[in-house]
Design a protein around this motif. Structure first.
Motif, short mmCIF file in Angstrom:
data_model
loop_
_atom_site.label_atom_id
_atom_site.label_comp_id
_atom_site.label_asym_id
_atom_site.label_seq_id
_atom_site.Cartn_x
_atom_site.Cartn_y
_atom_site.Cartn_z
N GLN A 249 0.82 -1.20 0.00
CA GLN A 249 0.00 0.00 0.00
C GLN A 249 0.86 1.26 0.00
OE1 GLN A 249 -2.74 -0.20 3.29
NE2 GLN A 249 -4.24 -1.38 2.14
N ILE A 250 1.96 1.22 0.78
CA ILE A 250 2.86 2.37 0.82
C ILE A 250 3.47 2.63 -0.55
CG2 ILE A 250 5.05 3.21 1.76
CD1 ILE A 250 4.28 1.80 4.38
N GLU A 251 3.89 1.54 -1.23
CA GLU A 251 4.46 1.69 -2.57
C GLU A 251 3.44 2.27 -3.53
OE1 GLU A 251 5.79 -2.22 -3.45
OE2 GLU A 251 7.64 -2.06 -2.26
N GLU A 252 2.18 1.75 -3.45
CA GLU A 252 1.12 2.28 -4.31
C GLU A 252 0.84 3.74 -4.01
OE1 GLU A 252 -2.13 -0.33 -3.55
OE2 GLU A 252 -1.39 -1.93 -4.88
N CYS A 253 0.83 4.06 -2.73
CA CYS A 253 0.59 5.46 -2.34
C CYS A 253 1.71 6.37 -2.83
CB CYS A 253 0.44 5.57 -0.82
SG CYS A 253 -1.10 4.88 -0.17
#
Length: 315
Positions: A249-253
Motif C-alpha cells: 500500500q505504501i508503494e502504491e501510495c
C-alpha cells in the motif's frame, strides 16, 4: 519494543535467609546493563526475580519460586518500569507481590501506565511501610492488595489480574512485552555455568537449535502449549502478511503521490494561464465598454451638429 527504565526488588530473601534485597532500585533508563558477581553471588536469583514481573512464578535452572525465596510470614515485591514512549516519555509498570498460601505460591499482579514525574511511579510504590515504632517493614499482602485495587478504581490505566495468563496476555497485547521471549532467558540460564557456558556448548547453528529452539518449542507443546504455540505462530504469520500488505500500500501510495504531484504541477500552470486569460478578458471588456460609450457620445454629438448645420443653412 519497550525497554527497561528501572527494576525494584523489595524483601527478596534467599539462600536460606543469608542474602537479601531489602529495597533496591536498579537504574537502566533504556540502556544495557551488566552484573558482575562471583559464582554463587546471586546472578541467577537476580534474573529469576526480575522475571517474576513478566512471568509470575517463573522457574529458572530448576529452581521453583518457593525453593528460591523465604516467604514464610512475609511477601516479596518485584516491579519493572518500562519505557513505552520516548517523546513524550511514558512508562508502563508491571508489579508482582509474591506470598505463600497453604496450597503453595500465589501472587498479586498489577499493571499501570504513567508519565514523567508521576507520584505513583515505581519509586513510590508502597512496598515499604513504617511500623508503630517508626521502623521500616515490608508491606503485607492485604496492604498491597488494597493499594492495587484503589489504583484500579482511580485510574483507567491501572489494572489487576485474576490469573497469570490474563496478566501475560495484557502486557503482550498492550505494551508488546512478550513473555515467550523472556522465557528464552530462563532456558539459557538453565546452564549453571551461565550464558558463556550455554553458548560455548552451542558452537554451531545445529547445536543452538537443538539446545534452545527445539526445547522451547517442546516446552510450549506440552498440555495446552501446542495451541499456544500455533496461536503465536498464526499471530506472527498474520503480522508478516499485514506488513507485506502495508508495504504494498505504501508503494502504491508513493506512485499515486508522484502522479498527483505531476497533476498538481499541470493544474498550477493551467490555473496561472486561466487567471492571466481572465485578467486580459476583463481588461478587454472594460476597454470595449469605454469605446462603446465614446461611440454613442460621438454619434449624439454628430446628430446635434448636423441639425445645427441645417438650421444655419436655412437662415
Amino acid at each position: 519494543m519497550p525497554s527497561i527504565s528501572k527494576i525494584r526488588f523489595t524483601n527478596i530473601i534467599y539462600d536460606k535467609g543469608s542474602k537479601r534485597y531489602n529495597d533496591d532500585i536498579f537504574y537502566f533508563d533504556g540502556c544495557n546493563g551488566a552484573f558482575i558477581l562471583e559464582n554463587g553471588g546471586g546472578k541467577t536469583v537476580f534474573i529469576q526475580t526480575a522475571l517474576q514481573a513478566i512471568i509470575p512464578h517463573a522457574e529458572i535452572a530448576g529452581r521453583k519460586v518457593k525453593e528460591t525465596y523465604q516467604l514464610e510470614g512475609s511477601c516479596a515485591h518485584v516491579a519493572i518500569e518500562w519505557i513505552v514512549n520516548e517523546r513524550p516519555r511514558r512508562y508502563a509498570l508491571t508489579a508482582v507481590t509474591l506470598y505463600m498460601t497453604p496450597k503453595g505460591i500465589d501472587s498479586l499482579r498489577f499493571v499501570n501506565e504513567y508519565g514523567e514525574g508521576d507520584h505513583h511511579g515505581i519509586e513510590n510504590l508502597p512496598f515499604i511501610k513504617l511500623s508503630a515504632g517508626g521502623k521500616k517493614r515490608p508491606a503485607g499482602k492485604e496492604e498491597m492488595n488494597e493499594y492495587y485495587q484503589s489504583m484500579k478504581s482511580r485510574s483507567m490505566n491501572a489494572q489487576t489480574f485474576q490469573t497469570i495468563s490474563s496478566f501475560e496476555q495484557y502486557i503482550e497485547e498492550k505494551y508488546k512485552i512478550i513473555p515467550a521471549e523472556w522465557r528464552s532467558i530462563a532456558v539459557i540460564n538453565k546452564a549453571e555455568g551461565g550464558v558463556d557456558k550455554f553458548f560455548a556448548d552451542c558452537a554451531t547453528t545445529g547445536q543452538l537449535v537443538d539446545r534452545l529452539i527445539i526445547p522451547s518449542i517442546e516446552e510450549v507443546m506440552s498440555g495446552e502449549g501446542d495451541k499456544q504455540f500455533s496461536d503465536t505462530f498464526e499471530k506472527q504469520r498474520e503480522h508478516f502478511k499485514e506488513y507485506k500488505r502495508l508495504k504494498k500500500q505504501i508503494e502504491e501510495c508513493s506512485l499515486i503521490e508522484e502522479k498527483m504531484q505531476r497533476y498538481i504541477h499541470v493544474y498550477e500552470k493551467l490555473y496561472g494561464e486561466s487567471y492571466a486569460y481572465t485578467s486580459k478578458k476583463t481588461e478587454g471588456k472594460g476597454l470595449y465598454n469605454v469605446a462603446c460609450e465614446e461611440r454613442d457620445q460621438n454619434e449624439k454629438e454628430l446628430i446635434r451638429l448636423t441639425a445645427q448645420a441645417q438650421e444655419n443653412a436655412e437662415h
